[in-house]
Write a protein that holds these residues in place. Structure first.
Motif, PDB file in Angstrom:
ATOM      1  N   LEU A  53      -9.398  -1.988  -2.768  1.00 61.06           N
ATOM      2  CA  LEU A  53      -8.041  -1.994  -3.307  1.00 61.06           C
ATOM      3  C   LEU A  53      -7.839  -0.770  -4.191  1.00 61.06           C
ATOM      4  CD1 LEU A  53      -8.084  -5.739  -4.486  1.00 61.06           C
ATOM      5  CD2 LEU A  53      -7.192  -4.859  -2.310  1.00 61.06           C
ATOM      6  N   ILE A  83      -6.546  -1.750   1.224  1.00 60.23           N
ATOM      7  CA  ILE A  83      -5.155  -1.903   0.798  1.00 60.23           C
ATOM      8  C   ILE A  83      -4.941  -0.891  -0.316  1.00 60.23           C
ATOM      9  CG2 ILE A  83      -3.399  -3.450  -0.157  1.00 60.23           C
ATOM     10  CD1 ILE A  83      -4.864  -5.792   1.049  1.00 60.23           C
ATOM     11  N   GLU A 142       0.554  -8.421   1.973  1.00 61.98           N
ATOM     12  CA  GLU A 142      -0.430  -8.391   3.050  1.00 61.98           C
ATOM     13  C   GLU A 142      -1.260  -9.671   3.101  1.00 61.98           C
ATOM     14  OE1 GLU A 142      -2.660  -4.948   3.971  1.00 61.98           O
ATOM     15  OE2 GLU A 142      -1.205  -3.556   3.052  1.00 61.98           O
ATOM     16  N   ASN A 153       1.748  -5.304  -2.914  1.00 65.46           N
ATOM     17  CA  ASN A 153       1.245  -5.117  -1.555  1.00 65.46           C
ATOM     18  C   ASN A 153       0.107  -6.083  -1.219  1.00 65.46           C
ATOM     19  OD1 ASN A 153       2.432  -2.662   0.095  1.00 65.46           O
ATOM     20  ND2 ASN A 153       2.529  -2.131  -2.073  1.00 65.46           N
ATOM     21  N   ILE A 154      -0.690  -6.455  -2.205  1.00 63.08           N
ATOM     22  CA  ILE A 154      -1.699  -7.492  -1.952  1.00 63.08           C
ATOM     23  C   ILE A 154      -1.000  -8.805  -1.617  1.00 63.08           C
ATOM     24  CG2 ILE A 154      -3.539  -8.894  -2.968  1.00 63.08           C
ATOM     25  CD1 ILE A 154      -4.302  -6.435  -4.654  1.00 63.08           C
ATOM     26  N   ASN A 172     -11.578  -3.405   5.101  1.00 62.43           N
ATOM     27  CA  ASN A 172     -10.126  -3.472   5.007  1.00 62.43           C
ATOM     28  C   ASN A 172      -9.710  -2.755   3.728  1.00 62.43           C
ATOM     29  OD1 ASN A 172      -7.421  -4.103   5.310  1.00 62.43           O
ATOM     30  ND2 ASN A 172      -7.622  -6.174   4.517  1.00 62.43           N
TER      31      ASN A 172
END
Length: 238
Positions: free
Chosen positions: A44, A82, A99, A95-96, A80
């Motif tokens: 992140l 983000i 998503e 955005n977390i 992954n």
């Protein structure tokens, strides 16, 4: 003759019965649940996480993943990310949420805050949102804080861009303030904090640590980040 025949038939059937039973018992005992040899990493952040201005495989999360593969024979790793250039803590939180990644990761890294500083956001915003992001990161590893790594904010004052963007000494002072808050929070809550800021402060003396945009860390700088992150990551994914 009939008696002999029936004895032989009975013996054959008996052997067949026990042979089948033994075979069935063996197969049943030998069955095991398939071993899951896959690990999942979630990273992140912002431009420092996506690796702005370096190759696709050069960012620190991707180098970390590749290093973990090399140190764990037979284990596959899924990464992954983000993150986006220019994101503040507020952007990352939203955005977390949008998503909505799953909660079954084995490791989470978090590096955020430089855009709060660069864009002149109130420091109080970071004070309230950084802990929120740490909690969100923890939720993605089933609440296990031992599987979270917080990475300090690089100091862009030690880049050609940073030397001509505002007051470099003030930039460094403010980044120190952000990092001190993050580190203190991590220490108080027994969460792993890794300092990589000192590496980026070699950027003016060692231009190889700066990407071609004269602002972000280079592949070499990210490699040095990973040298510090890897031993901790290996321990955390066991």
């Amino acid at each position: 003759m009939k008696i002999i025949f029936y004895k032989l038939l009975f013996s054959t059937l008996l052997c067949f019965f026990y042979s089948c039973s033994a075979s069935e018992d063996y197969n049943t005992d030998d069955l095991q649940d398939p071993i899951d040899n896959s690990k999942r990493i979630l990273s992140l952040g912002d431009s420092y996480t996506i690796g702005q201005s370096v190759c696709e495989s050069c960012s620190f999360p991707k180098q970390l993943k590749d290093s973990l593969v090399n140190n764990n024979d037979g284990v596959t790793f899924e990464l992954n990310i983000i993150a986006q250039t220019g994101w503040t803590t507020s952007d990352l939180i939203s955005n977390i949420v949008s998503e909505n990644p799953s909660n079954n990761y084995d490791l989470v890294t978090l590096l955020i805050g430089v855009n709060n500083q660069y864009q002149g956001a109130p420091f109080s915003l970071y004070e309230s949102e950084f802990p929120q992001l740490v909690q969100m990161a923890m939720s993605k590893v089933q609440g296990d804080k031992t599987k979270v790594i917080i990475v300090s904010i690089p100091d862009y004052a030690y880049t050609p861009f940073g030397q001509f963007s505002g007051d470099p000494s003030l930039t460094s002072t403010e980044i120190d303030m952000y990092n001190a808050f993050a580190e203190n929070y991590c220490n108080e809550n027994n969460i792993t904090f890794v300092n990589i800021t000192d590496i980026t402060r070699e950027g003016l003396n060692n231009p190889d640590l700066v990407a071609s945009d004269d602002l972000h860390p280079s592949e070499l700088a990210y490699t040095r980040f990973v040298e510090r992150l890897l031993p901790l990551a290996i321990e955390k994914i066991q």
